[in-house]
Design a protein around this motif. Sequence first.
Motif, short mmCIF file in Angstrom:
data_model
loop_
_atom_site.label_atom_id
_atom_site.label_comp_id
_atom_site.label_asym_id
_atom_site.label_seq_id
_atom_site.Cartn_x
_atom_site.Cartn_y
_atom_site.Cartn_z
N VAL A 268 40.09 34.16 22.89
CA VAL A 268 38.76 34.30 22.89
C VAL A 268 38.25 34.14 24.48
O VAL A 268 37.42 34.69 25.08
CB VAL A 268 37.91 33.51 22.17
N MET A 269 38.88 32.74 24.84
CA MET A 269 38.51 32.53 26.32
C MET A 269 38.91 33.51 27.42
O MET A 269 38.21 33.97 28.35
CB MET A 269 38.99 31.08 26.66
N LEU A 270 40.17 34.25 27.23
CA LEU A 270 40.85 34.90 27.98
C LEU A 270 40.05 36.26 28.02
O LEU A 270 39.64 37.09 29.17
CB LEU A 270 42.40 35.36 27.72
N ALA A 271 39.66 36.82 26.87
CA ALA A 271 38.90 37.74 26.55
C ALA A 271 37.41 37.64 27.38
O ALA A 271 37.00 38.62 27.99
CB ALA A 271 38.32 38.14 25.02
N ALA A 272 36.80 36.56 27.30
CA ALA A 272 35.72 36.50 28.25
C ALA A 272 36.04 36.44 29.74
O ALA A 272 35.30 36.97 30.38
CB ALA A 272 35.09 35.11 27.82
N CYS A 273 37.15 36.17 30.13
CA CYS A 273 37.64 36.14 31.48
C CYS A 273 37.71 37.76 31.87
O CYS A 273 37.46 37.97 32.88
CB CYS A 273 38.74 35.44 31.84
N THR A 274 38.44 38.61 31.14
CA THR A 274 38.66 39.72 31.44
C THR A 274 37.66 40.60 31.20
O THR A 274 37.40 41.79 31.84
CB THR A 274 39.96 40.43 30.56
N ALA A 275 36.65 40.38 30.44
CA ALA A 275 35.11 41.09 30.24
C ALA A 275 34.32 40.72 31.31
O ALA A 275 33.03 40.74 31.19
CB ALA A 275 34.57 40.95 28.87
N SER A 276 34.68 40.03 32.39
CA SER A 276 33.93 39.75 33.56
C SER A 276 34.43 40.49 34.99
O SER A 276 35.57 41.15 34.84
CB SER A 276 33.89 38.25 34.12
N MET A 277 33.61 40.70 36.04
CA MET A 277 33.96 41.46 36.91
C MET A 277 35.38 41.32 37.81
O MET A 277 35.26 39.78 37.70
CB MET A 277 32.63 41.11 38.20
N GLU A 278 36.21 42.06 38.12
CA GLU A 278 37.17 41.69 38.52
C GLU A 278 37.07 41.01 39.96
O GLU A 278 37.24 41.83 41.13
CB GLU A 278 38.32 42.87 38.51
N THR A 279 37.00 39.76 40.22
CA THR A 279 36.54 39.24 41.36
C THR A 279 37.97 38.77 42.29
O THR A 279 37.89 38.65 43.45
CB THR A 279 35.73 37.96 41.14
N ALA A 280 39.03 38.62 41.67
CA ALA A 280 40.15 37.96 42.19
C ALA A 280 41.02 38.89 42.72
O ALA A 280 42.12 38.50 43.42
CB ALA A 280 40.78 37.04 41.08
N GLY A 281 41.27 40.21 42.19
CA GLY A 281 42.17 41.19 42.54
C GLY A 281 42.27 41.79 43.93
O GLY A 281 40.94 41.46 44.55
N PRO A 282 43.21 42.51 44.54
CA PRO A 282 43.15 42.76 45.67
C PRO A 282 41.93 43.74 46.27
O PRO A 282 41.71 44.10 47.29
CB PRO A 282 44.46 43.35 46.00
N GLY A 283 41.70 44.55 45.10
CA GLY A 283 40.66 45.62 45.38
C GLY A 283 39.19 44.98 45.57
O GLY A 283 38.20 46.01 45.64
N ASN A 284 38.86 44.01 45.21
CA ASN A 284 37.61 43.38 45.39
C ASN A 284 37.28 43.13 46.72
O ASN A 284 37.40 42.18 47.28
CB ASN A 284 37.29 42.20 44.63
N LEU A 285 36.42 43.82 47.25
CA LEU A 285 35.98 43.87 48.59
C LEU A 285 34.33 43.73 48.72
O LEU A 285 33.89 43.91 49.50
CB LEU A 285 36.27 45.11 49.35
N ALA A 286 33.88 43.39 47.55
CA ALA A 286 32.24 43.30 47.46
C ALA A 286 31.97 41.93 47.76
O ALA A 286 32.94 40.85 47.62
CB ALA A 286 31.85 43.61 45.80
N LEU A 287 30.50 41.94 48.09
CA LEU A 287 29.92 40.42 48.41
C LEU A 287 30.87 39.68 49.37
O LEU A 287 31.46 40.14 50.26
CB LEU A 287 30.08 39.54 47.14
N VAL A 288 31.18 38.40 49.11
CA VAL A 288 32.13 37.56 49.92
C VAL A 288 33.26 37.27 48.94
O VAL A 288 32.96 36.13 48.18
CB VAL A 288 31.55 36.50 50.76
N PRO A 289 34.30 37.89 48.64
CA PRO A 289 35.33 37.61 47.90
C PRO A 289 36.36 36.47 48.22
O PRO A 289 36.22 36.16 49.43
CB PRO A 289 36.21 38.72 47.84
N GLY A 290 36.80 35.84 47.47
CA GLY A 290 37.69 34.88 47.60
C GLY A 290 38.64 34.87 46.43
O GLY A 290 38.34 34.92 45.28
N GLY A 291 40.03 34.94 46.52
CA GLY A 291 40.94 35.32 45.45
C GLY A 291 41.05 34.20 44.55
O GLY A 291 41.33 34.30 43.26
N GLY A 292 40.97 32.84 45.23
CA GLY A 292 41.34 31.64 44.14
C GLY A 292 42.54 31.46 44.13
O GLY A 292 43.28 31.99 43.18
#
Length: 479
Positions: free
Chosen positions: A64-88
């Motif tokens: 369930v916790m993982l489903a919550a993570c994946t149902a959120s904006m993909e902030t950590a992937g290489p294609g995220n160039l929105a806002l000010v990204p940080g991969g973590g």
Amino acid sequence: MRSFEPTRDELSGWLGDTAEKVVDFVESLTTARAKAPITDPELFALLQEPPASEPGEFKVLLDVMLAACTASMETAGPGNLALVPGGGLPVVATADMLAAATNRLTSLGANGQGLVALEDGVMRWLCELFGLPAEAVGVATTGGSLSTLSAVVAAREWHLGDDLRAGVVYHGAAGHPCVGKAARIAGLAAPRIRCVPSTPDQRIDLRAAGRMIEQDTAEKRRPFLLSVTAGTTDTGAVDDLDQAADLAREHGLWLHVDAAYGGFFQLTRRGRALLRGIERADSIALNAHKSLFLPYGTGILLVRDRSALRAAFGCQAHCLRDTQGADTLPDYADLGPELTREARGLRLWLPLHLYGTDAFASTLDEKLDLAEYAYNRLSADPRLHLPWQPTLATVAFAVHGHDDHAHEALLRRINASGRVALSSTRIDGRVVLRMCLLNHRTHHDTVEEAVDLIMACLTPDAPADDPALFPTPLRQGAS
Ligand SMILES: *Cc1c(COP(=O)(O)O)cnc(C)c1O
């Protein structure tokens, strides 16, 4: 009833199961698309269920916790160039695990001891990196907004004491809204929070600031804080910090540098040239969850004179009378609004020591090169308008002849590809698109693809999700 004290097998089972999922997740990120979050109402109903009175199954709950993570904006992937990204950086998960499992306090030097020493070591290194004197201190916070709030409160206390009514704050129009918000929380009336216009290159107009300060002083108000930016969110513009320091000194103002985005470029030669003058700041806000690639929730405040923080936040709690006297270590409870505080320094200390500072410097250098590459290619296209030089890793662009509506439609077409996610902002009243190349997972191949995509999507009737237009999967990042 399940015992709160897990058996050895139970605990290692949970940790092992989680570790496996974390490894899978991180592995998937190199190819992760910048997709929009899922909004499945059934999933959301499940996520919002209240806790049952009976125990649950760990594996089910982990899913369930993982489903919550994946149902959120993909902030950590290489294609995220929105806002000010940080991969973590994923290694931080281990430091956080240790912090939670050992559950140590870091409120006071005397109770945190080793962990406070470890955190203070990182902070001292940072004070030195930014050229601050020996009286300087650093505090790990949860982000730029909280660092800024502490800085504004310290400046207010230092310059105004109890009489806030006449105090005036100045911030640049291209600066972050958290400065105005902090000033409001710090008790300043909205008309006392002055927005200084920007020059065409999106830097604070310091001459205009000077005139505003003079006028306020002449009218018996009390200017006390000038906030400038080292890396604006919109274009990455860096204010002239040396001149800002001159102005602040001339009028006796506290100089705050919001380096939440750009701060760690100080590790690079090019960054140090851009940030020249930052060593004259009274306070500096840094976000390690941006330009140090750490997970969210990792801000830092550096203050030139620690007694200013103590004057604003020092408190004598009788319940803490048994824990006094580690004079050589900072008491974080007296240097910010928080009392109980976790071992926040571990997540900063581990990656810095594990990778060494050169790794961060060269990754940041790579980001500067990527921005230059994207800028050069985009500005060579006659359809595009790029008046803002990418001083850091952000490239903002507009399309000739496009109104706000057309820019928004272009953004939707680019993002509907699911390959990369850009974002828009407003500069001088008009919508423009921007990409910020600050994720440690974003390399040349992704940026090349993003630029190709932008150009393909410029044709107004480019179908958003035509597989023929976007056939290749994101290649694995190779720097
Ligand atoms: C992100 C950002 C902030 C706010 O930091 P948070 O961690 O989101 O609170 C402030 N200033 C600048 C320039 C930023 O980019």
